[in-house]
Design a protein around this motif. Sequence first.
Motif, PDB file in Angstrom:
ATOM      1  N   SER A  70      76.018  59.688  52.757  1.00  0.00           N
ATOM      2  CA  SER A  70      74.763  58.963  52.953  1.00  0.00           C
ATOM      3  C   SER A  70      73.660  59.895  53.428  1.00  0.00           C
ATOM      4  O   SER A  70      72.525  59.841  52.951  1.00  0.00           O
ATOM      5  CB  SER A  70      74.973  57.842  53.976  1.00  0.00           C
ATOM      6  OG  SER A  70      75.928  56.911  53.515  1.00  0.00           O
ATOM      7  N   ALA A  71      74.013  60.768  54.385  1.00  0.00           N
ATOM      8  CA  ALA A  71      73.004  61.689  54.914  1.00  0.00           C
ATOM      9  C   ALA A  71      72.553  62.677  53.838  1.00  0.00           C
ATOM     10  O   ALA A  71      71.357  62.932  53.670  1.00  0.00           O
ATOM     11  CB  ALA A  71      73.567  62.435  56.121  1.00  0.00           C
ATOM     12  N   LEU A  72      73.521  63.227  53.109  1.00  0.00           N
ATOM     13  CA  LEU A  72      73.173  64.178  52.055  1.00  0.00           C
ATOM     14  C   LEU A  72      72.329  63.512  50.967  1.00  0.00           C
ATOM     15  O   LEU A  72      71.395  64.106  50.420  1.00  0.00           O
ATOM     16  CB  LEU A  72      74.439  64.776  51.442  1.00  0.00           C
ATOM     17  CG  LEU A  72      75.253  65.680  52.378  1.00  0.00           C
ATOM     18  CD1 LEU A  72      76.572  66.065  51.716  1.00  0.00           C
ATOM     19  CD2 LEU A  72      74.466  66.928  52.744  1.00  0.00           C
ATOM     20  N   LEU A  73      72.674  62.265  50.670  1.00  0.00           N
ATOM     21  CA  LEU A  73      71.903  61.537  49.666  1.00  0.00           C
ATOM     22  C   LEU A  73      70.471  61.313  50.149  1.00  0.00           C
ATOM     23  O   LEU A  73      69.513  61.474  49.382  1.00  0.00           O
ATOM     24  CB  LEU A  73      72.573  60.201  49.368  1.00  0.00           C
ATOM     25  CG  LEU A  73      71.884  59.317  48.334  1.00  0.00           C
ATOM     26  CD1 LEU A  73      71.827  60.009  46.983  1.00  0.00           C
ATOM     27  CD2 LEU A  73      72.595  57.977  48.216  1.00  0.00           C
ATOM     28  N   ALA A  74      70.324  60.951  51.437  1.00  0.00           N
ATOM     29  CA  ALA A  74      68.978  60.745  51.973  1.00  0.00           C
ATOM     30  C   ALA A  74      68.176  62.037  51.909  1.00  0.00           C
ATOM     31  O   ALA A  74      66.992  62.031  51.550  1.00  0.00           O
ATOM     32  CB  ALA A  74      69.066  60.236  53.408  1.00  0.00           C
ATOM     33  N   TRP A  75      68.822  63.153  52.271  1.00  0.00           N
ATOM     34  CA  TRP A  75      68.124  64.442  52.194  1.00  0.00           C
ATOM     35  C   TRP A  75      67.743  64.755  50.752  1.00  0.00           C
ATOM     36  O   TRP A  75      66.642  65.217  50.470  1.00  0.00           O
ATOM     37  CB  TRP A  75      69.014  65.555  52.744  1.00  0.00           C
ATOM     38  CG  TRP A  75      69.353  65.393  54.193  1.00  0.00           C
ATOM     39  CD1 TRP A  75      68.631  64.733  55.150  1.00  0.00           C
ATOM     40  CD2 TRP A  75      70.519  65.894  54.852  1.00  0.00           C
ATOM     41  NE1 TRP A  75      69.270  64.787  56.361  1.00  0.00           N
ATOM     42  CE2 TRP A  75      70.422  65.500  56.221  1.00  0.00           C
ATOM     43  CE3 TRP A  75      71.626  66.632  54.444  1.00  0.00           C
ATOM     44  CZ2 TRP A  75      71.398  65.829  57.155  1.00  0.00           C
ATOM     45  CZ3 TRP A  75      72.599  66.960  55.387  1.00  0.00           C
ATOM     46  CH2 TRP A  75      72.481  66.563  56.720  1.00  0.00           C
ATOM     47  N   LEU A 123      67.223  62.670  48.300  1.00  0.00           N
ATOM     48  CA  LEU A 123      66.136  61.794  47.846  1.00  0.00           C
ATOM     49  C   LEU A 123      64.800  62.241  48.420  1.00  0.00           C
ATOM     50  O   LEU A 123      63.780  62.182  47.740  1.00  0.00           O
ATOM     51  CB  LEU A 123      66.433  60.347  48.247  1.00  0.00           C
ATOM     52  CG  LEU A 123      67.568  59.672  47.480  1.00  0.00           C
ATOM     53  CD1 LEU A 123      67.875  58.311  48.072  1.00  0.00           C
ATOM     54  CD2 LEU A 123      67.225  59.541  46.008  1.00  0.00           C
ATOM     55  N   ASP A 124      64.828  62.668  49.697  1.00  0.00           N
ATOM     56  CA  ASP A 124      63.583  63.193  50.281  1.00  0.00           C
ATOM     57  C   ASP A 124      63.069  64.381  49.468  1.00  0.00           C
ATOM     58  O   ASP A 124      61.874  64.487  49.176  1.00  0.00           O
ATOM     59  CB  ASP A 124      63.830  63.627  51.730  1.00  0.00           C
ATOM     60  CG  ASP A 124      63.927  62.445  52.672  1.00  0.00           C
ATOM     61  OD1 ASP A 124      63.506  61.340  52.261  1.00  0.00           O
ATOM     62  OD2 ASP A 124      64.423  62.623  53.796  1.00  0.00           O
ATOM     63  N   GLU A 125      63.996  65.287  49.131  1.00  0.00           N
ATOM     64  CA  GLU A 125      63.600  66.457  48.352  1.00  0.00           C
ATOM     65  C   GLU A 125      63.091  66.052  46.974  1.00  0.00           C
ATOM     66  O   GLU A 125      62.125  66.617  46.449  1.00  0.00           O
ATOM     67  CB  GLU A 125      64.786  67.407  48.224  1.00  0.00           C
ATOM     68  CG  GLU A 125      65.204  68.039  49.559  1.00  0.00           C
ATOM     69  CD  GLU A 125      66.513  68.805  49.444  1.00  0.00           C
ATOM     70  OE1 GLU A 125      67.136  68.732  48.366  1.00  0.00           O
ATOM     71  OE2 GLU A 125      66.901  69.458  50.430  1.00  0.00           O
ATOM     72  N   GLU A 126      63.734  65.066  46.403  1.00  0.00           N
ATOM     73  CA  GLU A 126      63.321  64.616  45.068  1.00  0.00           C
ATOM     74  C   GLU A 126      61.921  64.013  45.094  1.00  0.00           C
ATOM     75  O   GLU A 126      61.093  64.287  44.222  1.00  0.00           O
ATOM     76  CB  GLU A 126      64.322  63.599  44.540  1.00  0.00           C
ATOM     77  CG  GLU A 126      64.014  63.122  43.128  1.00  0.00           C
ATOM     78  CD  GLU A 126      65.048  62.130  42.654  1.00  0.00           C
ATOM     79  OE1 GLU A 126      64.683  61.255  41.867  1.00  0.00           O
ATOM     80  OE2 GLU A 126      66.211  62.224  43.075  1.00  0.00           O
ATOM     81  N   LEU A 127      61.685  63.191  46.112  1.00  0.00           N
ATOM     82  CA  LEU A 127      60.351  62.601  46.234  1.00  0.00           C
ATOM     83  C   LEU A 127      59.298  63.683  46.477  1.00  0.00           C
ATOM     84  O   LEU A 127      58.168  63.588  45.991  1.00  0.00           O
ATOM     85  CB  LEU A 127      60.340  61.573  47.363  1.00  0.00           C
ATOM     86  CG  LEU A 127      61.198  60.318  47.130  1.00  0.00           C
ATOM     87  CD1 LEU A 127      61.177  59.420  48.345  1.00  0.00           C
ATOM     88  CD2 LEU A 127      60.725  59.559  45.894  1.00  0.00           C
TER      89      LEU A 127
END
Length: 395
Positions: A237-242, A244-248
């Motif tokens: 979950s944490a890696l995914l959030a990171w 997604l932040d990078e993707e945005l």
Amino acid sequence: MKNRLSHGAACAFLLLANAVHGAPVKAPPRSNPIHAASEAAFEAASKAIDAQVAQQAAIDEHTRALWDLMAVLHYERRLHALIDSAAGANPGQRANAHYFIEHAGGGGVAQMVMILRSQIDAAQARALALAYATPVGQQALDGVRSAAVDAFNAGPQARLLAGAEQANRARMQEVLLGWADFALVQLAGTATARTAGYNAQLNDPARRGTVPPEPQPTGHAGIDRMMAASRSMVRDSALLAWRLDEELDRLGSADLLSPATMTSADAAARARRQVALMRAPSQAFIVSARAVVAASRAQLATNGVAAHDRLIAALHRAFDRRLAQLAKLEILQRRQYDIHDRMLAFASERPGQFIVTANGVEASDSAGRSRWLGMLGEMQDTLDQIVANSAPALP
């Protein structure tokens, strides 16, 4: 026997009183009723204390004798046999009880001492220890068959031990299983606290992009497997959030909707191709994240112990919520790229007509501007949902 200390204190008090009043110094009469009552009270209290001390000494001696007997009988080994023969226990309960017998530092034996003390007194425990410490006694414990062992097993010590254990067999099994269940709850609580600390570090914004060291395992395979699954999900979950932040950030820094990409149909087409290139790895990452969570969830298994199963059920619910989040996130990601593509396609049909500024969008075509603002609103709503669904789903 009179209490000399109290008697002396009373005498000193009377002597002092007489000295103050100038009276001749005389010893207090032995027949003073107050003095006699005081002496009686002191003597009764002394006897009560002596009785309590003697009683505690007897209890301590009884306990020591039983512990010495347990050592001679190699009682941990007998506890394993008791657990294996417990008819009402399921495999999970037996596995937990065996684990704690091995790892709880004599905790199971302590439970048996409390039970057997009502059947075997201190003198009997010492006699049993002496008998079973002999070579033939040890052979009897090991199940050796011989005439000497048969004679030993027919003797009074062996019959006393067998009778005490037989009378308390069901109680001993019940206490062992209950003790193991309670120990499991405590160990699971320790593991949960360790994982909670790990999760807090993992989701700390100051540690973005880093993974803290794994918490120390408890040593209980079932609990460690469950907590590893939980950590795997939270780490994902944490890696995914990171990610997604990078993707945005990449979507924003690419200036895909800037005036430069909308000056001509060719510029808008190039931006659409860039969006298409970014879409595939984004979608693949979410698909892989779902696979990781599903694999972690598969590590969970029922145990048969109520407290253990409640923990497993809580983890199952967390995993189910996470899988539902990821499924929705996959849809939202697809929608986000679709919105980008639609906006660029719309802009390519009206090259140079839209200018994105800090205050919004400027356009001469009011209908087109309304359509463009509608897609921007849809994009913002999708972004908000992506952020909400990328949050960790904790047990």
